[in-house]
Every structure is written in structure tokens, then in C-alpha cells.
Scaffold this active site. Structure first.
Site, PDB file in Angstrom:
ATOM      1  N   ASP A 180       0.827  -1.209   0.000  1.00  0.00           N
ATOM      2  CA  ASP A 180       0.000   0.000   0.000  1.00  0.00           C
ATOM      3  C   ASP A 180       0.865   1.264   0.000  1.00  0.00           C
ATOM      4  O   ASP A 180       1.958   1.286   0.558  1.00  0.00           O
ATOM      5  CB  ASP A 180      -0.895  -0.059   1.249  1.00  0.00           C
ATOM      6  CG  ASP A 180      -2.121   0.832   1.124  1.00  0.00           C
ATOM      7  OD1 ASP A 180      -2.347   1.409   0.048  1.00  0.00           O
ATOM      8  OD2 ASP A 180      -2.854   0.944   2.131  1.00  0.00           O
ATOM      9  N   GLU A 294      -3.050  -0.116  -8.267  1.00  0.00           N
ATOM     10  CA  GLU A 294      -4.014   0.879  -7.775  1.00  0.00           C
ATOM     11  C   GLU A 294      -3.328   2.238  -7.792  1.00  0.00           C
ATOM     12  O   GLU A 294      -2.162   2.361  -7.427  1.00  0.00           O
ATOM     13  CB  GLU A 294      -4.483   0.539  -6.353  1.00  0.00           C
ATOM     14  CG  GLU A 294      -5.420   1.610  -5.777  1.00  0.00           C
ATOM     15  CD  GLU A 294      -6.263   1.107  -4.608  1.00  0.00           C
ATOM     16  OE1 GLU A 294      -6.971   0.091  -4.799  1.00  0.00           O
ATOM     17  OE2 GLU A 294      -6.202   1.713  -3.536  1.00  0.00           O
TER      18      GLU A 294
END
Ligand SMILES: [Zn+2]
Length: 516
Positions: A180, A294
């Protein structure tokens, strides 16, 4: 999720009986959901006086297939048994035998990321997924480099903890692994090597907030200074292509006049160039293996307008970037660990168009970052994204761990709360929070029985949320951890308490998305 190999279909009871027989004479307890069989062996997790262990009973003549594991072999009732510690080497070997434990690229459709700062939450996450129903694809291993640094964990440890947790819970339906908020190519390389399959690129440092307020002359100068070569473009060609352009997305007119284009390009141009570079690096290190990219701009100050979103998407596409999800910065405030703060009608109007843009330029998923505890907006998000959504939660599994500890060991929890209050003013700097120390109950005024309720208090919740790194790494002069080891052993002594807390918490997050 699709599987390359299915877990064995042999009757559970026969398998359990075989494993149980192999453990006769030990005090080992099989973890009930864990037993699984393959052609090479029967496998299970067991609780032992020395902690959790992998137990494997090879099929007749197949002990050699287990040579890659490190552990101790014994013989009981004529069968060989391997008892193996939960090491990185054994996690890798187990993934080779049980391929459903290998992180993989996510299917289109609803998915959810569960951050786990302690590495003990996966069985509870599985329990919540099962209770919520539906077909939400999970990401159990999910940490940013910042979180890994703050908790002293490596990318490999994060993946391996999810492997062991999934194995313990008998989860055979696949999972992603999300590195992330990545900011550098080196971090991508390290996370890819550890087996991560989802790469969340955070180009926030390259988003130029001055675009919001710059006057025409400054805006023009910043536009001229954009990294045109990296953008594989020039100012005249971008202007010709996009100025005055209106995108019709499902009846919403998303348009860029010349001023709007310059503002969007100045704000996001460098970020787009950065994402392109990072994407190509992921392609290099994954070398043809599937992955999910992402793009997250959620941690910027100003909201992403739908026109800016369309600009970012059309430019990334022009540059050949392929992404599975995008996290805009929505209107309103997404603070850590508490509900949405803002006007629900404005949020509804905002995500309605963002979701339409994501369908028009993808389809790709809308990713909802800082997505925990946003109960007021889940139905709105689910309705507009129509199943193309990724719900990302990070720190609330840690808060649920603290809730479990508050009931099992009030003294430990009280000490953590006092320490967190000391650290809050420093640790809050990199988070969106508005809690104050004065707003949170003073520890001296609370009886033990009142402690779990602190996890419902807006201020205490945020104070505990952002101080996880300080709490987990605080050390005594002899190097021993002040809280982390006790915290883990408390949770491990009564794993069902932590699992129940996680289930109750996450079912509320998952249900609104489970039916779509
Ligand atoms: Zn985020």
C-alpha cells in the site's frame, strides 16, 4: 476466486481422525478449521505449549516431498509426523503445496483490504468474510511501507502472516496482497519479491496543491514547466487534445475548459508521470505475472474533481498504464477510525460521477481508502459503484486487538492508553485526525470495566489509532518490547476473543457490499 488447484475433497472427519492419531501422546491441539489434505500429505495447524506449529503427515512413501520444510520428524503409531515452526522458509514451502495460499491478482468485482499491523488478524478477517456472505475478494496482507517501518515488519513477514492466518482459518478461496501507498521503485522491488500482487502507487508527493490557488500567470508558468518529455507529450498537443473537451459519462457532462485543463495538468501532471514510471517498474519486476495496480491520490489536501479524475484516467491510458482501481480524494473528511465527516448529499453527488468516470475510462474499481468505520456512506458507495469497488481498511484491526486486550488484560490496555496519550501530539502529524487529548477520558477516571468503551470514544479511538507504531516498537533499555510481546501473547492466549471482535467489527463493513 479462480483456483489453480483445489483443496482435497476427502471427508473432513477421516482427515481429522488421521491427524489426531498422528498426534497421540502429545498435548497438541488441532486448530479445527485448518486440516486439509493433498496428494503429498495431510496438513493442519496445531497449538502446542511452544506456540502454533504446522503439522504434516505425509502420504505413504511421500515423506521426501516434504524435505524442503524445516522442523522435527517423529513417528507415532507407525506414521511419520513433521512438526514445523511458522518460519518464512516453511511459509514458502507450504504455499508450494497449498497454492490457494499464494497471493494472486484480484477478480473484477467487490474486494476488501484488511490491514493487519500485528500479523494475527487474518483468522478473524476470514470469520467476518464468511459471516458477511456474498463474494467479496479479500486482501489480507496489506501494509504500506510506512506501516511496515513503524511496526518493524518486513514485506515478507506481512505476506507470511497472512499465509499462516489463512491456513489456520482454512481459507481456500484465494487472496490478494497489497503493497500500500508505495512511493519508490525500490519499495516495489522489495514487495514484489515478497509475493505482493497488488501495488498501490501513491503519487501524492507529486500532486501540486498550488494549482488550487495559483493566479493565471503562475498557473501558466507551472504548465510550461511540466515534465513534458516524461509525459511523452507537449503543451500544444495536450491543449489541442483536451482543452474545451467534454466527456459525456453516463449523462454527466465532465468538461475541461482551457483554464480547467491547465489546473488539472499542473495539479496532477507530475503525478501522472510518476505513476507511469512506477507502473513500468512493476511490469519489469513482475515479468509477465499478473498483478493489480491501484492509483491513490486520496491523501492530498484538495478533493479530486470528476474532471480531474477524467483527466488523470485519460492521460494514464494514453501512456499505456493499466490499473485495476483508483482512489480519488473525495469531498468531505475521511479521518482515521471514525465515520465520514461531511455532507452526505455532497458525497453522494461526488462519488456518483467518480464511479461513472471509472466505468467510462475502465471499467476499474473505485477504491475507498481510510474506509473503516465509514458506516454513513457504505450504502451510497455500494449503490454508485455497482460492484466495482475496493474497500480499504487499515488500522482498525489493531483497534479491535486493543478492544480484546481491554477485556482480557485491563492493566495492559490501561498502560497502552496512557502511553498513547503521551505520544499522540507527535504521532498524529502524518494522519488525518482531529481528536484532542482533552476530549478523551482521562485514564485515572476509568474503572477497568469502562475500558473497552474507550474504543467507542471518538477521541480515544483516534489517539489509539495513530500511535500504533510507538506502542508496538517501544523498547526497554535491555531491548525487550514494552507492550508488543505482551499484546501478542495476550491475543494468542485467547484467539477466539480477538476473532469475535474482528468479526463483529468487519461484518458491519462488509454487509453493505456483500449483496452486489
Ligand atoms: Zn490511502
Amino acid at each position: 476466486m479462480q483456483q489453480t488447484t483445489s483443496p482435497g475433497s476427502q471427508s473432513d472427519s477421516a482427515l481429522r481422525i488421521r491427524l489426531q492419531e498422528a498426534l497421540t501422546g502429545t498435548s497438541f491441539q488441532l486448530v479445527p478449521a485448518s486440516p486439509v489434505t493433498t496428494a503429498a500429505a495431510d496438513w493442519a495447524m496445531a497449538r502446542t505449549p511452544g506456540g502454533a506449529r504446522l503439522v504434516a503427515v505425509p502420504a505413504a512413501g511421500r515423506a521426501g516431498a516434504l524435505a524442503e520444510f524445516e522442523g522435527e520428524w517423529s513417528e507415532s503409531n507407525g506414521v511419520q509426523v513433521l512438526v514445523a515452526p511458522l518460519t518464512a522458509r516453511n511459509a514458502a514451502a507450504l504455499r508450494r503445496h497449498l497454492p490457494w495460499l499464494v497471493p494472486r491478482s484480484l477478480p473484477a468485482g467487490t474486494s476488501a483490504g484488511f490491514g493487519d499491523r500485528l500479523g494475527l488478524a487474518t483468522p478473524g478477517h476470514v470469520q467476518a468474510l464468511r459471516a458477511a456472505g456474498g463474494s467479496i475478494a479479500p486482501v489480507f496482507a496489506q501494509q504500506s511501507i510506512r506501516e511496515m517501518t513503524r511496526t518493524g515488519r518486513s514485506p515478507q513477514a506481512v505476506v507470511d502472516d497472512a499465509t499462516w492466518g489463512s491456513f489456520e482459518a482454512g481459507w481456500t478461496e484465494g487472496q490478494g496482497a497489497d503493497a500500500d501507498h508505495l512511493k519508490t521503485a525500490a519499495d516495489i522491488t522489495a514487495c514484489a519479491a515478497a509475493g505482493f500482487t497488488m501495488f498501490t502507487i501513491d503519487p501524492g508527493e507529486h500532486v501540486d496543491p498550488r494549482a488550487e490557488s495559483a493566479g493565471p500567470a503562475d498557473l501558466r508558468a507551472a504548465w510550461d514547466a511540466l515534465p513534458w518529455e516524461q509525459l511523452e507529450d507537449s503543451a500544444p498537443s495536450m491543449r489541442a487534445r483536451l482543452a474545451g473537451r467534454a466527456f459525456d459519462v453516463e449523462g454527466h457532462r465532465v468538461s475541461l475548459d482551457e483554464g480547467g485543463l491547465m489546473k488539472a495538468a499542473v495539479k496532477y501532471g507530475r503525478a501522472i508521470a510518476h505513476v507511469k514510471t512506477m507502473f513500468r517498474h512493476v511490469c519489469d519486476v513482475k515479468a509477465g505475472q499478473p498483478f493489480d495496480l491501484e492509483v491513490s491520490v486520496d491523501e492530498t489536501d484538495a478533493p479530486t474533481t470528476p474532471a480531474e479524475h477524467a483527466f488523470v484516467a485519460s492521460e494514464l491510458r494514453r501512456l499505456g498504464v493499466r490499473w485495476a482501481s483508483l482512489a480519488p480524494r473525495f469531498v468531505g473528511r475521511f479521518e482515521k477510525g471514525v465515520d465520514y465527516i461531511g455532507d452526505l448529499a455532497a458525497f453522494d453527488a461526488d462519488i456518483r460521477v467518480h464511479a461513472a468516470v471509472a466505468r467510462a475510462f475502465g471499467p476499474y474499481k473505485i477504491s475507498l481508502h481510510s474506509g473503516s468505520d465509514k458506516f454513513a456512506i457504505y450504502d451510497i458507495v455500494a449503490a454508485h459503484t455497482r460492484g466495482m469497488v475496493h474497500l480499504k481498511t487499515a488500522g482498525t484491526s489493531y483497534l479491535e486487538a486493543l478492544r480484546a486486550v481491554a477485556s482480557i488484560s485491563p492493566g495492559l490496555f490501561r498502560a497502552i492508553y496512557e502511553f498513547a496519550r503521551e505520544r499522540y501530539d507527535q504521532d498524529r502529524a502524518s494522519y488525518h485526525v482531529s481528536a484532542t487529548l482533552d476530549g478523551a477520558p482521562a485514564p485515572t477516571r476509568l474503572a477497568d470495566a469502562d475500558l473497552p468503551a474507550l474504543l467507542e470514544d471518538f477521541h480515544a479511538r483516534q489517539i489509539l489509532h495513530v500511535t500504533f507504531g510507538s506502542v508496538l516498537t517501544a523498547s526497554r533499555s535491555d531491548g525487550r518490547r514494552v507492550f508488543a510481546d505482551d499484546l501478542r501473547s495476550t491475543l494468542q492466549a485467547q484467539p477466539e476473543v480477538y476473532r469475535a471482535c474482528l468479526e463483529r467489527h468487519f461484518v458491519r463493513h462488509l454487509r453493505p457490499f456483500a449483496g452486489r
